[in-house]
Design a protein around this motif. Sequence first.
Motif, mmCIF file in Angstrom:
data_model
loop_
_atom_site.group_PDB
_atom_site.id
_atom_site.type_symbol
_atom_site.label_atom_id
_atom_site.label_comp_id
_atom_site.label_asym_id
_atom_site.label_seq_id
_atom_site.Cartn_x
_atom_site.Cartn_y
_atom_site.Cartn_z
ATOM 1 N N GLU A 119 0.856 -1.176 -0.010
ATOM 2 C CA GLU A 119 0.039 0.083 0.007
ATOM 3 C C GLU A 119 0.761 1.344 -0.031
ATOM 4 N N PHE A 147 -8.013 7.849 -11.446
ATOM 5 C CA PHE A 147 -8.217 6.870 -10.499
ATOM 6 C C PHE A 147 -7.102 7.306 -9.438
ATOM 7 N N ARG A 187 -7.163 10.449 -7.198
ATOM 8 C CA ARG A 187 -8.240 10.196 -5.860
ATOM 9 C C ARG A 187 -7.440 9.696 -4.764
ATOM 10 N N PHE A 213 -3.792 2.122 -3.336
ATOM 11 C CA PHE A 213 -5.109 1.242 -3.927
ATOM 12 C C PHE A 213 -4.571 -0.080 -4.271
ATOM 13 N N THR A 214 -5.627 -1.086 -4.679
ATOM 14 C CA THR A 214 -5.143 -2.330 -4.897
ATOM 15 C C THR A 214 -5.548 -2.510 -6.599
ATOM 16 N N HIS A 264 -7.510 -4.738 -7.497
ATOM 17 C CA HIS A 264 -8.951 -5.202 -7.567
ATOM 18 C C HIS A 264 -9.981 -3.681 -7.484
ATOM 19 N N GLU A 265 -9.269 -2.775 -6.713
ATOM 20 C CA GLU A 265 -9.851 -1.275 -6.871
ATOM 21 C C GLU A 265 -9.925 -0.766 -8.089
ATOM 22 N N TRP A 266 -8.758 -1.123 -8.706
ATOM 23 C CA TRP A 266 -8.457 -0.459 -10.432
ATOM 24 C C TRP A 266 -9.301 -1.180 -11.226
ATOM 25 N N SER A 321 -12.268 -2.373 -10.545
ATOM 26 C CA SER A 321 -13.746 -2.081 -10.113
ATOM 27 C C SER A 321 -14.003 -0.903 -10.629
ATOM 28 N N PHE A 322 -12.956 0.338 -10.542
ATOM 29 C CA PHE A 322 -13.144 1.444 -11.117
ATOM 30 C C PHE A 322 -13.324 1.326 -12.657
ATOM 31 N N GLU A 334 -14.599 -6.062 -12.901
ATOM 32 C CA GLU A 334 -14.300 -6.772 -11.663
ATOM 33 C C GLU A 334 -13.929 -8.320 -12.005
#
Length: 176
Positions: free
Chosen positions: A10, A78, A81, A85-86, A88-90, A92-93, A97
């Motif tokens: 992180e 992204f 913001r 981030f991970t 998975h978050e990327w 999802s953005f 997913e």
Amino acid sequence: MPSCLPVLPEQVMPLALAFAQYVNCHNPGPQDSCGVCPSCKKMAKLIHPDFHFVFPIVKRGNEKNPVCADYLTEWREFVLRSPYFTIHEWFSFLNAEKSQGMIYTQEGNEIIKRLSLKNFEGKYKIMVIWQPEKMHNSAANRLLKILEEPPARTLFILVSDYPAGILLPYCHVPSS
């Protein structure tokens, strides 16, 4: 030989962004960039012409040869913001997913093309490769020579959640 600095996942992207801004700062202090010169302002917005990113993407529709430049607007939004981030978050953005994102073969050619150009206004050309473990083997093979012998005034920052399995054979890890 490139160096690898082990940090927690992180913390990696914020560290990479800060380092990139520092090395191209026009008035760096002893421990940080000035934050106000034209280079720092462009780096902070991720729009400096000598600051490049490679990251996993997903194919949209019938795309045959997607490259990161096709996703740069989304990437900047992204990362700006929050740089914490991970993957998975990327995804999802990107509303992807359930997709298996990767750094596709064509990206190897794009990296070589971008880095073959002279620096536009920075002291260094900087290429941040986020999640290099997601790179297709043919793209990775194209990059081996340029990683081992980068062009003058070129820095690669490889940002990985799994550096032990990916980077150690190619990098020097500074001892404490």
